[in-house]
Design an enzyme around this catalytic site. Sequence first.
Site, mmCIF file in Angstrom:
data_model
loop_
_atom_site.group_PDB
_atom_site.id
_atom_site.type_symbol
_atom_site.label_atom_id
_atom_site.label_comp_id
_atom_site.label_asym_id
_atom_site.label_seq_id
_atom_site.Cartn_x
_atom_site.Cartn_y
_atom_site.Cartn_z
ATOM 1 N N LEU A 19 2.473 3.087 13.540
ATOM 2 C CA LEU A 19 1.695 4.020 12.894
ATOM 3 C C LEU A 19 0.666 4.402 13.988
ATOM 4 O O LEU A 19 0.241 5.641 14.178
ATOM 5 C CB LEU A 19 0.940 3.364 11.983
ATOM 6 C CG LEU A 19 -0.273 4.168 11.357
ATOM 7 C CD1 LEU A 19 0.290 5.121 10.561
ATOM 8 C CD2 LEU A 19 -1.146 3.315 10.241
ATOM 9 N N SER A 143 -5.139 -2.033 4.362
ATOM 10 C CA SER A 143 -3.759 -2.272 3.724
ATOM 11 C C SER A 143 -4.063 -2.605 2.407
ATOM 12 O O SER A 143 -4.858 -3.010 1.991
ATOM 13 C CB SER A 143 -3.252 -3.785 4.446
ATOM 14 O OG SER A 143 -2.249 -4.232 3.836
ATOM 15 N N TYR A 156 -2.601 -12.469 7.821
ATOM 16 C CA TYR A 156 -2.779 -10.899 7.738
ATOM 17 C C TYR A 156 -3.582 -10.524 6.674
ATOM 18 O O TYR A 156 -4.535 -9.702 6.880
ATOM 19 C CB TYR A 156 -1.315 -10.288 7.840
ATOM 20 C CG TYR A 156 -1.410 -8.770 7.712
ATOM 21 C CD1 TYR A 156 -1.272 -7.973 8.766
ATOM 22 C CD2 TYR A 156 -1.476 -8.131 6.400
ATOM 23 C CE1 TYR A 156 -1.508 -6.598 8.821
ATOM 24 C CE2 TYR A 156 -1.261 -6.897 6.363
ATOM 25 C CZ TYR A 156 -1.352 -5.834 7.574
ATOM 26 O OH TYR A 156 -1.648 -4.453 7.603
ATOM 27 N N LYS A 160 -7.138 -8.475 6.668
ATOM 28 C CA LYS A 160 -7.530 -7.266 6.070
ATOM 29 C C LYS A 160 -8.712 -7.310 4.787
ATOM 30 O O LYS A 160 -9.427 -6.661 4.832
ATOM 31 C CB LYS A 160 -6.363 -6.728 5.330
ATOM 32 C CG LYS A 160 -5.182 -6.492 6.637
ATOM 33 C CD LYS A 160 -5.791 -5.196 7.536
ATOM 34 C CE LYS A 160 -4.881 -4.734 8.575
ATOM 35 N NZ LYS A 160 -5.371 -3.669 9.168
#
Length: 197
Positions: A19, A143, A156, A160
């Site tokens: 990305l 996210s 993760y 986030k």
Amino acid sequence: MEKENKKDIVVITGASAGLGRAIAKEFASHGARVALLARGKGRLEAAKKEIEEMGGEALTFSVDVANAEQLDAVASQVEEKWGPIDVWVNNAMVGVLSPVKEMKPEEYKRVTEVNYLGQVYSTLAALKRMLPRDRGSIVLVGSALAYRGIPLQSAYCASKHAVQGFFDSLRTELLHDKSNVRVTMPQLPAMNTPQFD
């Protein structure tokens, strides 16, 4: 004599692949000068070459976003070379696919340092320069997992969630101060990027 159009100065972390690299190419396609930040020198140089082949300008910096001093030094170098930073995109991330019971403390630490503190440190470097000028935009890449934890990605998801809390606090403070510095946090879906390699 016509005034030369100012090119936006954009800094992107995690810019060497996935990305981040796509974001860099998109900004470059609109004429922005792009500072590419990541750890891997080979991928950074490949991303820079792609941007230059498009007719764009890029600088590369091999840095670890978990190091606040490195980020601040990069911000200074970018501004010395090109001028004031207009946009800073916090995209760098790491992940560990594992059940919680098999995770190691150092894995949680590293994911937190990169995914959460990396965004905080980058934002601080950007704010240090943008607030006195009362302009600029900061993007914290989020996210869908900032709102929902899922199996095998506890580190993760937690990182986030933390970024979302930081973003909400910062945004409220900027609104209170009537600042013209803007901050946004797009919450992205799963994407087919090198993340899963």
